[in-house]
Scaffold this motif. Structure first.
Motif, PDB file in Angstrom:
ATOM      1  N   PHE A  84       0.853  -1.180   0.000  1.00 36.02           N
ATOM      2  CA  PHE A  84       0.000   0.000   0.000  1.00 36.02           C
ATOM      3  C   PHE A  84       0.890   1.231   0.000  1.00 36.02           C
ATOM      4  CE2 PHE A  84      -2.830   3.215   1.771  1.00 36.02           C
ATOM      5  CZ  PHE A  84      -3.992   2.949   1.070  1.00 36.02           C
ATOM      6  N   PRO A  85       0.831   2.087  -0.976  1.00 38.49           N
ATOM      7  CA  PRO A  85      -0.242   2.212  -1.965  1.00 38.49           C
ATOM      8  C   PRO A  85      -0.153   1.293  -3.169  1.00 38.49           C
ATOM      9  CG  PRO A  85       1.333   3.967  -2.264  1.00 38.49           C
ATOM     10  CD  PRO A  85       1.773   3.217  -1.060  1.00 38.49           C
ATOM     11  N   GLY A  86       0.907   0.486  -3.295  1.00 40.63           N
ATOM     12  CA  GLY A  86       0.940  -0.454  -4.398  1.00 40.63           C
ATOM     13  C   GLY A  86       2.335  -0.626  -4.977  1.00 40.63           C
ATOM     14  N   PHE A  87       2.441  -1.628  -5.869  1.00 42.20           N
ATOM     15  CA  PHE A  87       3.702  -1.921  -6.540  1.00 42.20           C
ATOM     16  C   PHE A  87       3.689  -1.238  -7.905  1.00 42.20           C
ATOM     17  CE2 PHE A  87       6.555  -4.325  -9.208  1.00 42.20           C
ATOM     18  CZ  PHE A  87       7.639  -4.577  -8.392  1.00 42.20           C
ATOM     19  N   VAL A  88       4.636  -0.342  -8.148  1.00 41.51           N
ATOM     20  CA  VAL A  88       4.667   0.415  -9.397  1.00 41.51           C
ATOM     21  C   VAL A  88       5.408  -0.385 -10.467  1.00 41.51           C
ATOM     22  CG1 VAL A  88       5.384   2.556 -10.516  1.00 41.51           C
ATOM     23  CG2 VAL A  88       4.608   2.592  -8.134  1.00 41.51           C
ATOM     24  N   LEU A  89       4.721  -0.669 -11.559  1.00 37.93           N
ATOM     25  CA  LEU A  89       5.305  -1.415 -12.678  1.00 37.93           C
ATOM     26  C   LEU A  89       6.055  -0.510 -13.643  1.00 37.93           C
ATOM     27  CD1 LEU A  89       2.354  -3.814 -13.539  1.00 37.93           C
ATOM     28  CD2 LEU A  89       4.618  -4.526 -12.781  1.00 37.93           C
ATOM     29  N   GLY A  90       5.663   0.757 -13.711  1.00 43.75           N
ATOM     30  CA  GLY A  90       6.244   1.681 -14.668  1.00 43.75           C
ATOM     31  C   GLY A  90       5.226   2.065 -15.727  1.00 43.75           C
ATOM     32  N   ALA A  91       5.647   2.877 -16.675  1.00 46.68           N
ATOM     33  CA  ALA A  91       4.748   3.397 -17.699  1.00 46.68           C
ATOM     34  C   ALA A  91       5.008   2.738 -19.042  1.00 46.68           C
ATOM     35  CB  ALA A  91       4.914   4.909 -17.829  1.00 46.68           C
ATOM     36  N   PRO A  92       3.958   2.435 -19.810  1.00 51.13           N
ATOM     37  CA  PRO A  92       4.152   1.941 -21.178  1.00 51.13           C
ATOM     38  C   PRO A  92       4.831   3.003 -22.044  1.00 51.13           C
ATOM     39  CG  PRO A  92       1.888   1.594 -20.426  1.00 51.13           C
ATOM     40  CD  PRO A  92       2.540   2.509 -19.445  1.00 51.13           C
ATOM     41  N   ALA A  93       5.410   2.575 -23.152  1.00 51.41           N
ATOM     42  CA  ALA A  93       6.020   3.513 -24.088  1.00 51.41           C
ATOM     43  C   ALA A  93       4.965   4.449 -24.655  1.00 51.41           C
ATOM     44  CB  ALA A  93       6.714   2.754 -25.217  1.00 51.41           C
ATOM     45  N   ARG A  94       5.410   5.588 -25.128  1.00 54.58           N
ATOM     46  CA  ARG A  94       4.513   6.604 -25.659  1.00 54.58           C
ATOM     47  C   ARG A  94       3.631   6.027 -26.767  1.00 54.58           C
ATOM     48  NH1 ARG A  94       4.459  12.146 -25.456  1.00 54.58           N
ATOM     49  NH2 ARG A  94       3.494  13.251 -27.194  1.00 54.58           N
ATOM     50  N   GLY A  95       2.330   6.332 -26.708  1.00 53.60           N
ATOM     51  CA  GLY A  95       1.397   5.852 -27.711  1.00 53.60           C
ATOM     52  C   GLY A  95       0.683   4.569 -27.336  1.00 53.60           C
ATOM     53  N   TRP A  96       1.121   3.919 -26.261  1.00 50.42           N
ATOM     54  CA  TRP A  96       0.509   2.665 -25.815  1.00 50.42           C
ATOM     55  C   TRP A  96      -0.352   2.914 -24.581  1.00 50.42           C
ATOM     56  CZ3 TRP A  96       1.082  -1.990 -28.362  1.00 50.42           C
ATOM     57  CH2 TRP A  96       2.049  -2.034 -29.364  1.00 50.42           C
ATOM     58  N   GLN A  97      -1.447   2.181 -24.476  1.00 51.49           N
ATOM     59  CA  GLN A  97      -2.284   2.252 -23.283  1.00 51.49           C
ATOM     60  C   GLN A  97      -2.800   0.871 -22.951  1.00 51.49           C
ATOM     61  OE1 GLN A  97      -6.127   4.212 -23.630  1.00 51.49           O
ATOM     62  NE2 GLN A  97      -6.133   3.955 -25.833  1.00 51.49           N
ATOM     63  N   VAL A  98      -3.204   0.684 -21.697  1.00 53.53           N
ATOM     64  CA  VAL A  98      -3.732  -0.596 -21.260  1.00 53.53           C
ATOM     65  C   VAL A  98      -5.019  -0.914 -22.003  1.00 53.53           C
ATOM     66  CG1 VAL A  98      -4.583  -1.930 -19.282  1.00 53.53           C
ATOM     67  CG2 VAL A  98      -2.690  -0.332 -18.983  1.00 53.53           C
ATOM     68  N   LEU A  99      -5.110  -2.121 -22.502  1.00 53.88           N
ATOM     69  CA  LEU A  99      -6.268  -2.523 -23.318  1.00 53.88           C
ATOM     70  C   LEU A  99      -7.578  -2.271 -22.598  1.00 53.88           C
ATOM     71  CD1 LEU A  99      -7.231  -4.107 -25.917  1.00 53.88           C
ATOM     72  CD2 LEU A  99      -7.168  -6.137 -24.501  1.00 53.88           C
ATOM     73  N   TYR A 100      -7.647  -2.614 -21.325  1.00 52.77           N
ATOM     74  CA  TYR A 100      -8.909  -2.550 -20.591  1.00 52.77           C
ATOM     75  C   TYR A 100      -9.359  -1.121 -20.336  1.00 52.77           C
ATOM     76  CZ  TYR A 100      -6.606  -6.971 -19.918  1.00 52.77           C
ATOM     77  OH  TYR A 100      -5.900  -8.124 -20.148  1.00 52.77           O
ATOM     78  N   ALA A 101      -8.426  -0.177 -20.487  1.00 52.79           N
ATOM     79  CA  ALA A 101      -8.791   1.229 -20.327  1.00 52.79           C
ATOM     80  C   ALA A 101      -9.301   1.838 -21.630  1.00 52.79           C
ATOM     81  CB  ALA A 101      -7.592   2.044 -19.837  1.00 52.79           C
ATOM     82  N   SER A 102      -8.991   1.197 -22.753  1.00 52.56           N
ATOM     83  CA  SER A 102      -9.312   1.819 -24.044  1.00 52.56           C
ATOM     84  C   SER A 102     -10.792   1.778 -24.357  1.00 52.56           C
ATOM     85  CB  SER A 102      -8.541   1.124 -25.169  1.00 52.56           C
ATOM     86  OG  SER A 102      -8.944  -0.222 -25.304  1.00 52.56           O
ATOM     87  N   GLY A 103     -11.507   0.838 -23.741  1.00 52.50           N
ATOM     88  CA  GLY A 103     -12.923   0.735 -24.052  1.00 52.50           C
ATOM     89  C   GLY A 103     -13.808   1.465 -23.077  1.00 52.50           C
ATOM     90  N   ALA A 104     -13.254   2.035 -22.043  1.00 54.46           N
ATOM     91  CA  ALA A 104     -14.050   2.691 -21.013  1.00 54.46           C
ATOM     92  C   ALA A 104     -14.252   4.160 -21.325  1.00 54.46           C
ATOM     93  CB  ALA A 104     -13.379   2.551 -19.656  1.00 54.46           C
TER      94      ALA A 104
END
Length: 297
Positions: A277-297
């Motif tokens: 808490f607050p969490g494990f940071v994985l880092g940021a995707p490269a520019r132009g990429w986004q998480v698939l599950y966020a793209s449809g919301a």
């Protein structure tokens, strides 16, 4: 869907966890053994993260390993979709134990599925059928999950104008036929949006989490209710939920949060034991990429 008793049990469980964290105490919640891994693309028992690039039309997978210290094992591009289509979410449509990719056409509103096969990180689409039924105008694919305990994913569609979420139950094979559809509930208004779906109470069926885009408060979709049931918890103002799964392999669902300012992805456990808490940071995707599950919301 959760009935009221189970719903409030889940809400109180989350609240108990968060209160335990805020006072430097661990929430006294019994350990669970069931695993909620819905997005394991390489079969290692660890949830993976799918990324989409709407400029190059490519789909990539962040293959994850490790346990509490999540490890990025590889980031291959697994395919390219045609212009006019948008990759939206993933779910195991045919019950073969492997997630499939779901897309929607921005012009025709048609749906399509990528059925994936392969070994390890070497996966590719072997079948890409278009659904014989087309959603009505105004309805957009936002998620997928096993809502009836069959081991096969159904689809979630959201109508922003009507503030409703609909469930499409499918044939469970690669014909992707629509068997039935029904309204699950109301998001209560445009400020509440679909966040993710996961089995939160170990009944073998996914529940729906929503998030308020203004306050960042988290809620559950109440079956037949006029509005979501809000929890006492919210993310920070620059974080939004983009997925949920058993990222830590503890049997507990964790949230994948995206920082809207930096793009950093953070996994935050909602379970007992030794939560980060607050969490494990994985880092940021490269520019132009986004998480698939966020793209449809």
């Amino acid at each position: 869907m959760l009935d009221k008793t189970r719903l409030w049990a889940a809400v109180l469980s989350v609240a108990s966890f968060l209160l335990g964290c805020s006072s430097n105490r661990q929430a006294a919640v019994p350990a669970k053994t069931k695993q909620h891994v819905e997005h394991d693309f390489d079969g290692n028992g660890k949830s993976d993260i799918v990324l989409v690039n709407d400029v190059s039309h490519q789909i990539s997978v962040w293959f994850l390993g490790g346990n509490r210290d999540l490890l990025l094992l590889g980031t291959p591009v697994i395919g390219t979709f045609n212009s006019g289509w948008h990759a939206v979410t993933s779910g195991d449509l045919d019950g073969d134990g492997k997630p499939d990719i779901l897309l929607q056409n921005a012009t025709t509103n048609e749906l399509s599925a990528w059925f994936l096969e392969g070994t390890g990180q070497d996966i590719k689409a072997v079948s890409t059928p278009v659904f014989p039924t087309v959603p009505q105008r105004g309805w957009h694919l936002v998620g997928a999950g096993d809502f009836d305990g069959t081991g096969k994913a159904s689809l979630l569609l959201w109508n922003q104008d009507k503030a409703q979420i609909s469930l499409w139950s499918l044939s469970g094979d690669r014909t992707v036929r629509l068997v039935s559809d029904r309204i699950l509930g109301s998001t209560g208004g445009p400020e509440w949006r679909f966040a993710c779906a996961a089995d939160l109470n170990d009944d073998g069926k996914a529940e729906i989490l929503v998030q308020n885009q203004t306050t960042r408060q988290i809620g559950f979709l109440a079956a037949g209710g006029p509005a979501p049931v809000a929890t006492p918890w919210a993310t920070s103002s620059n974080q939004q939920i983009v997925a949920c799964d058993d990222f830590y392999r503890t049997g507990e669902v964790a949230l994948l949060l995206e920082n809207t300012a930096t793009g950093d992805l953070t996994v935050m456990s909602l379970g007992s034991g030794r939560p980060f808490f607050p969490g494990f940071v994985l880092g940021a995707p490269a520019r132009g990429w986004q998480v698939l599950y966020a793209s449809g919301a």
